[in-house]
Design a protein around this motif. Structure first.
Motif, PDB file in Angstrom:
ATOM      1  N   GLN A 130       7.777  -5.034 -10.739  1.00 56.05           N
ATOM      2  CA  GLN A 130       7.239  -3.738 -11.158  1.00 56.05           C
ATOM      3  C   GLN A 130       8.207  -3.021 -12.083  1.00 56.05           C
ATOM      4  O   GLN A 130       9.407  -3.241 -12.019  1.00 56.05           O
ATOM      5  N   SER A 131       7.660  -2.163 -12.899  1.00 51.55           N
ATOM      6  CA  SER A 131       8.515  -1.357 -13.776  1.00 51.55           C
ATOM      7  C   SER A 131       8.515   0.083 -13.272  1.00 51.55           C
ATOM      8  O   SER A 131       7.993   0.976 -13.914  1.00 51.55           O
ATOM      9  N   PHE A 132       9.073   0.269 -12.061  1.00 49.54           N
ATOM     10  CA  PHE A 132       9.212   1.605 -11.517  1.00 49.54           C
ATOM     11  C   PHE A 132      10.206   2.371 -12.382  1.00 49.54           C
ATOM     12  O   PHE A 132      11.133   1.784 -12.921  1.00 49.54           O
ATOM     13  N   PRO A 133      10.045   3.700 -12.490  1.00 44.08           N
ATOM     14  CA  PRO A 133      11.028   4.488 -13.243  1.00 44.08           C
ATOM     15  C   PRO A 133      12.434   4.281 -12.678  1.00 44.08           C
ATOM     16  O   PRO A 133      13.408   4.291 -13.393  1.00 44.08           O
ATOM     17  N   LYS A 134      12.525   4.078 -11.380  1.00 42.44           N
ATOM     18  CA  LYS A 134      13.791   3.824 -10.704  1.00 42.44           C
ATOM     19  C   LYS A 134      13.587   2.582  -9.835  1.00 42.44           C
ATOM     20  O   LYS A 134      12.741   2.571  -8.953  1.00 42.44           O
ATOM     21  N   PRO A 135      14.330   1.508 -10.089  1.00 43.83           N
ATOM     22  CA  PRO A 135      14.167   0.302  -9.273  1.00 43.83           C
ATOM     23  C   PRO A 135      14.443   0.591  -7.801  1.00 43.83           C
ATOM     24  O   PRO A 135      15.325   1.372  -7.475  1.00 43.83           O
ATOM     25  N   GLU A 187       0.832  -1.211   0.000  1.00 43.28           N
ATOM     26  CA  GLU A 187       0.000   0.000   0.000  1.00 43.28           C
ATOM     27  C   GLU A 187       0.862   1.255   0.000  1.00 43.28           C
ATOM     28  O   GLU A 187       0.594   2.199  -0.733  1.00 43.28           O
ATOM     29  N   VAL A 188       1.898   1.267   0.846  1.00 44.81           N
ATOM     30  CA  VAL A 188       2.792   2.424   0.899  1.00 44.81           C
ATOM     31  C   VAL A 188       3.447   2.652  -0.464  1.00 44.81           C
ATOM     32  O   VAL A 188       3.611   3.787  -0.909  1.00 44.81           O
ATOM     33  N   LEU A 189       3.773   1.559  -1.133  1.00 43.90           N
ATOM     34  CA  LEU A 189       4.417   1.649  -2.447  1.00 43.90           C
ATOM     35  C   LEU A 189       3.432   1.980  -3.566  1.00 43.90           C
ATOM     36  O   LEU A 189       3.836   2.204  -4.704  1.00 43.90           O
ATOM     37  N   THR A 220       2.711   7.220 -11.230  1.00 39.88           N
ATOM     38  CA  THR A 220       3.274   7.990 -10.123  1.00 39.88           C
ATOM     39  C   THR A 220       2.728   7.506  -8.786  1.00 39.88           C
ATOM     40  O   THR A 220       2.572   8.272  -7.855  1.00 39.88           O
ATOM     41  N   ALA A 221       2.425   6.226  -8.707  1.00 39.64           N
ATOM     42  CA  ALA A 221       1.818   5.683  -7.487  1.00 39.64           C
ATOM     43  C   ALA A 221       2.747   5.783  -6.285  1.00 39.64           C
ATOM     44  O   ALA A 221       2.300   5.933  -5.171  1.00 39.64           O
ATOM     45  N   ASN A 222       4.039   5.699  -6.513  1.00 34.68           N
ATOM     46  CA  ASN A 222       4.988   5.736  -5.407  1.00 34.68           C
ATOM     47  C   ASN A 222       5.273   7.185  -5.024  1.00 34.68           C
ATOM     48  O   ASN A 222       6.357   7.705  -5.226  1.00 34.68           O
TER      49      ASN A 222
END
Length: 192
Positions: free
Chosen positions: A105-110, A62-64, A75-77
């Protein structure tokens, strides 16, 4: 049960260099272990760690900004977690399950994930590292373990810490002296 956010603030240290703050998501179902890790981060981190604590892998998701393993939006994170420090053995969702979910996940920054456990099982350690864990730390955590977390943070994840003596935008810093910029930017980054 609870989600706690603690920020260590203070004046800048000596040397005139800008301090950076790393947001560490601590995930552990044991309130005692969470408190120990929070205390170590605050005491050993020279004021650079912002600690966000949760008691389960599901709350960490949830936090992530992850819902059932999928990002809710690009921009969920919003909190921009820099490092996840999670216990391996937890009910419902283990640290290994959280590690896999984050790495898929494919975050912009791992986001680097460090697993901690009181059990020294080589198969468990190998399994976590094969999926992408930055490190597997044995409990009880020590000051040297906490200080190594700085090495896993990505330079783009760092944000200026409030309350520092001097702040200068990176673009202005780049205009002053290019070689000085490189040395300051790479000073806290370990090269493998």
């Amino acid at each position: 049960m609870e989600e706690r956010k603690e920020v260590e603030e203070g004046g800048g240290g000596g040397g005139g260099e800008e301090e950076m703050e790393l947001r560490v998501l601590v995930v552990d179902d044991s309130p005692v272990d969470r408190r120990i890790v929070e205390g170590l981060l605050k005491r050993s981190g020279e004021g650079i760690f912002e600690v966000i604590s949760v008691d389960s892998g599901k709350k960490a998701m949830e936090v992530l900004g992850l819902n059932e393993g999928k990002a809710e939006s690009p921009t969920a994170n919003e909190r921009k977690i820099d490092i996840i420090l999670t216990d391996y053995c937890m009910p419902e969702m283990t640290g290994y399950d959280l590690l896999k979910a984050v790495k898929e996940q494919s975050f912009p920054k791992p986001i680097p994930v460090v697993i901690m456990s009181s059990e020294n099982e080589p198969q468990r350690i190998s399994r976590c590292q094969a999926v992408g864990a930055e490190e597997f730390i044995l409990k009880p955590l020590q000051t040297k373990d906490v200080l190594r977390l700085k090495n896993y943070a990505r330079p783009t994840a760092l944000t200026p810490k409030t309350g520092t003596k001097r702040k200068m935008p990176l673009d202005l810093l780049a205009e002053t002296n290019g070689s000085e910029t490189r040395s300051r930017l790479s000073a806290g980054v370990a090269v493998a």
